[in-house]
Write a protein that holds these residues in place. Structure first.
Motif, mmCIF file in Angstrom:
data_model
loop_
_atom_site.group_PDB
_atom_site.id
_atom_site.type_symbol
_atom_site.label_atom_id
_atom_site.label_comp_id
_atom_site.label_asym_id
_atom_site.label_seq_id
_atom_site.Cartn_x
_atom_site.Cartn_y
_atom_site.Cartn_z
ATOM 1 N N ALA A 182 0.826 -1.203 0.000
ATOM 2 C CA ALA A 182 0.000 0.000 0.000
ATOM 3 C C ALA A 182 0.862 1.256 0.000
ATOM 4 O O ALA A 182 0.548 2.239 -0.689
ATOM 5 N N ILE A 183 1.944 1.235 0.757
ATOM 6 C CA ILE A 183 2.851 2.380 0.793
ATOM 7 C C ILE A 183 3.491 2.582 -0.577
ATOM 8 O O ILE A 183 3.615 3.716 -1.064
ATOM 9 N N PHE A 184 3.877 1.488 -1.223
ATOM 10 C CA PHE A 184 4.465 1.582 -2.557
ATOM 11 C C PHE A 184 3.472 2.202 -3.541
ATOM 12 O O PHE A 184 3.819 3.108 -4.308
ATOM 13 N N VAL A 185 2.237 1.724 -3.507
ATOM 14 C CA VAL A 185 1.210 2.263 -4.400
ATOM 15 C C VAL A 185 0.992 3.746 -4.129
ATOM 16 O O VAL A 185 0.812 4.549 -5.062
ATOM 17 N N SER A 186 1.009 4.144 -2.862
ATOM 18 C CA SER A 186 0.845 5.545 -2.507
ATOM 19 C C SER A 186 1.980 6.387 -3.075
ATOM 20 O O SER A 186 1.755 7.517 -3.543
ATOM 21 N N ARG A 187 3.184 5.861 -3.067
ATOM 22 C CA ARG A 187 4.331 6.582 -3.620
ATOM 23 C C ARG A 187 4.248 6.663 -5.142
ATOM 24 O O ARG A 187 4.620 7.679 -5.733
ATOM 25 N N VAL A 188 3.762 5.601 -5.761
ATOM 26 C CA VAL A 188 3.570 5.638 -7.209
ATOM 27 C C VAL A 188 2.543 6.698 -7.568
ATOM 28 O O VAL A 188 2.732 7.488 -8.508
ATOM 29 N N LEU A 189 1.435 6.741 -6.809
ATOM 30 C CA LEU A 189 0.416 7.753 -7.068
ATOM 31 C C LEU A 189 1.008 9.154 -6.919
ATOM 32 O O LEU A 189 0.724 10.039 -7.736
ATOM 33 N N ALA A 190 1.838 9.359 -5.892
ATOM 34 C CA ALA A 190 2.477 10.666 -5.707
ATOM 35 C C ALA A 190 3.343 11.028 -6.909
ATOM 36 O O ALA A 190 3.376 12.185 -7.339
ATOM 37 N N SER A 191 4.031 10.038 -7.465
ATOM 38 C CA SER A 191 4.875 10.316 -8.629
ATOM 39 C C SER A 191 4.034 10.686 -9.849
ATOM 40 O O SER A 191 4.443 11.523 -10.664
ATOM 41 N N THR A 192 2.842 10.083 -9.980
ATOM 42 C CA THR A 192 1.966 10.479 -11.091
ATOM 43 C C THR A 192 1.462 11.908 -10.883
ATOM 44 O O THR A 192 1.287 12.657 -11.851
ATOM 45 N N GLU A 193 1.244 12.284 -9.643
ATOM 46 C CA GLU A 193 0.823 13.658 -9.351
ATOM 47 C C GLU A 193 1.886 14.653 -9.785
ATOM 48 O O GLU A 193 1.586 15.676 -10.419
ATOM 49 N N ASP A 194 3.145 14.355 -9.455
ATOM 50 C CA ASP A 194 4.245 15.243 -9.847
ATOM 51 C C ASP A 194 4.357 15.331 -11.366
ATOM 52 O O ASP A 194 4.510 16.426 -11.928
ATOM 53 N N THR A 195 4.274 14.177 -12.022
ATOM 54 C CA THR A 195 4.420 14.137 -13.480
ATOM 55 C C THR A 195 3.307 14.889 -14.182
ATOM 56 O O THR A 195 3.555 15.729 -15.064
ATOM 57 N N TRP A 196 2.070 14.630 -13.812
ATOM 58 C CA TRP A 196 0.950 15.217 -14.547
ATOM 59 C C TRP A 196 0.669 16.658 -14.144
ATOM 60 O O TRP A 196 0.174 17.442 -14.962
ATOM 61 N N ASN A 197 1.014 17.047 -12.928
ATOM 62 C CA ASN A 197 0.947 18.465 -12.594
ATOM 63 C C ASN A 197 1.890 19.265 -13.490
ATOM 64 O O ASN A 197 1.524 20.324 -14.009
ATOM 65 N N ALA A 198 3.104 18.744 -13.683
ATOM 66 C CA ALA A 198 4.080 19.423 -14.541
ATOM 67 C C ALA A 198 3.621 19.426 -15.996
ATOM 68 O O ALA A 198 3.729 20.437 -16.698
ATOM 69 N N ALA A 199 3.101 18.286 -16.471
ATOM 70 C CA ALA A 199 2.669 18.187 -17.871
ATOM 71 C C ALA A 199 1.498 19.115 -18.156
ATOM 72 O O ALA A 199 1.440 19.759 -19.214
ATOM 73 N N PHE A 200 0.558 19.199 -17.224
ATOM 74 C CA PHE A 200 -0.595 20.079 -17.427
ATOM 75 C C PHE A 200 -0.179 21.551 -17.380
ATOM 76 O O PHE A 200 -0.764 22.385 -18.088
ATOM 77 N N ARG A 201 0.827 21.878 -16.571
ATOM 78 C CA ARG A 201 1.334 23.252 -16.582
ATOM 79 C C ARG A 201 1.905 23.602 -17.950
ATOM 80 O O ARG A 201 1.737 24.729 -18.435
ATOM 81 N N GLU A 202 2.550 22.624 -18.582
ATOM 82 C CA GLU A 202 3.075 22.844 -19.935
ATOM 83 C C GLU A 202 1.945 23.141 -20.917
ATOM 84 O O GLU A 202 2.144 23.879 -21.888
ATOM 85 N N MET A 203 0.797 22.569 -20.666
ATOM 86 C CA MET A 203 -0.367 22.806 -21.528
ATOM 87 C C MET A 203 -1.155 24.040 -21.114
ATOM 88 O O MET A 203 -2.141 24.403 -21.762
ATOM 89 N N GLY A 204 -0.742 24.665 -20.021
ATOM 90 C CA GLY A 204 -1.470 25.828 -19.531
ATOM 91 C C GLY A 204 -2.794 25.478 -18.897
ATOM 92 O O GLY A 204 -3.729 26.291 -18.908
ATOM 93 N N ARG A 205 -2.887 24.288 -18.313
ATOM 94 C CA ARG A 205 -4.130 23.825 -17.715
ATOM 95 C C ARG A 205 -3.862 23.354 -16.298
ATOM 96 O O ARG A 205 -2.766 22.864 -15.984
ATOM 97 N N PRO A 206 -4.859 23.442 -15.408
ATOM 98 C CA PRO A 206 -4.696 22.910 -14.052
ATOM 99 C C PRO A 206 -4.906 21.395 -14.051
ATOM 100 O O PRO A 206 -5.707 20.875 -14.831
ATOM 101 N N TYR A 207 -4.188 20.702 -13.176
ATOM 102 C CA TYR A 207 -4.365 19.258 -13.030
ATOM 103 C C TYR A 207 -5.084 18.981 -11.722
ATOM 104 O O TYR A 207 -4.657 19.419 -10.652
ATOM 105 N N ARG A 208 -6.178 18.268 -11.795
ATOM 106 C CA ARG A 208 -6.957 17.887 -10.621
ATOM 107 C C ARG A 208 -6.567 16.459 -10.253
ATOM 108 O O ARG A 208 -6.824 15.520 -11.001
ATOM 109 N N GLU A 209 -5.939 16.284 -9.102
ATOM 110 C CA GLU A 209 -5.390 14.984 -8.725
ATOM 111 C C GLU A 209 -6.500 13.998 -8.378
ATOM 112 O O GLU A 209 -7.440 14.342 -7.656
ATOM 113 N N PRO A 210 -6.408 12.766 -8.882
ATOM 114 C CA PRO A 210 -7.421 11.756 -8.545
ATOM 115 C C PRO A 210 -7.160 11.141 -7.178
ATOM 116 O O PRO A 210 -6.053 11.214 -6.653
#
Length: 290
Positions: free
Chosen positions: A81-109
């Motif tokens: 569960a801790i590993f999955v939580s860390r993976v989810l955190a890494s997706t948050e970092d990745t997609w927050n950055a990618a959406f900023r590149e698109m000029g859009r906000p990212y809403r974390e799931p």
């Protein structure tokens, strides 16, 4: 994967442990994960609702969703569960950055850990479904027992294989935020079954590609991958291709019934995202060759 020193996400809901077991209660009895797996396969190829199949296997009666305890964070000693939580955190970092590149906000799931069954905005979630994303509540649902099945049944062990599963479902969230999944759903309602299946394949392959983008960007930013990790993810992608699953279950392959793509296609689109690290390379809807 080197994830031990990475942060955990604040967006994990742990609904496990509320019913004293990992089964689904139907008709007064309890069904284990083995029976649930059979029901999933049968429903997939026979076009039946998994609850209907489970009901028949249990000997009749109406399905009952057992009451869930309030959601909480995973316990500190639950390594998976801790590993999955860390993976989810890494997706948050990745997609927050990618959406900023698109000029859009990212809403974390949110990511929900559950066993057996759980209520969702898309209806009753079941372990038999495997991991899934619900756009109605913007949550990814997973029974961690699926990782055992990934290792034992699909012969796809390894942490990056598990991370790929999570990243694929988060990819569906990205599609939801961009309006892609809604467009596909509307298009599917206007065509025949074969055409609708083909659209589903393109949606799933794009999610595979987005998972590859996550893998590449996360490794570039934080150097998380170790030797053999990429191969583990590719093995997982190949193992759950429609052609391989159909061959295993029914001994023949029916391409027009594919909904997720062949093993080769799933590997190819994950690699496309991973090799490029560019979400703009993931447009599976404007290419003739999948």
């Amino acid at each position: 994967m080197r994830m031990d020193d990475h942060r955990e996400s604040d967006n994990v809901e742990d609904r496990r442990g509320s019913s004293g077991g990992g089964g689904l209660r139907l008709g007064g009895g309890r069904l284990g994960l083995g029976t649930i797996a059979i029901a999933l396969v049968a429903s997939y190829f026979l076009g039946l609702n998994p609850l209907t199949v489970l009901n028949m296997l249990a000997g009749g009666g109406l399905p009952a969703v057992e009451q869930q305890a309030p959601a909480s964070r995973p316990p500190a000693d639950d390594a998976t569960a801790i590993f999955v939580s860390r993976v989810l955190a890494s997706t948050e970092d990745t997609w927050n950055a990618a959406f900023r590149e698109m000029g859009r906000p990212y809403r974390e799931p949110k990511l929900v850990l559950f066993t057996g069954v759980t209520p969702t905005a898309c209806g009753t979630g079941q372990s038999a479904m495997g991991p899934f994303y619900c756009p109605g509540d913007e949550k990814v649902y997973i029974d961690l027992a699926f990782f055992d099945e990934l290792k034992q049944r699909f012969k796809a062990p390894g942490e990056f294989a598990q991370a790929y599963v999570v990243a694929h479902e988060v990819g569906h969230h990205v599609q939801h935020l961009l309006g892609i999944s809604g467009q596909v759903q509307r298009a599917r309602q206007q065509v025949g079954e074969a055409e609708a299946n083909a659209l589903s394949v393109r949606l799933e392959l794009q999610a595979d590609c987005l998972a590859g983008v996550w893998g590449k960007r996360t490794d570039t930013m934080k150097n998380v991958l170790e030797p053999g990790d990429l191969e583990a993810a590719l093995t997982a992608a190949s193992a759950i291709g429609d052609d391989r699953l159909q061959q295993q279950v029914q001994g023949r392959i029916v391409p027009e019934s594919f909904t997720h793509g062949s093993s080769a296609q799933r590997v190819r689109w994950f690699r496309r995202g991973f090799d490029s690290g560019d979400f703009n390379q993931c447009n599976s809807f404007e290419t003739k060759q999948l």
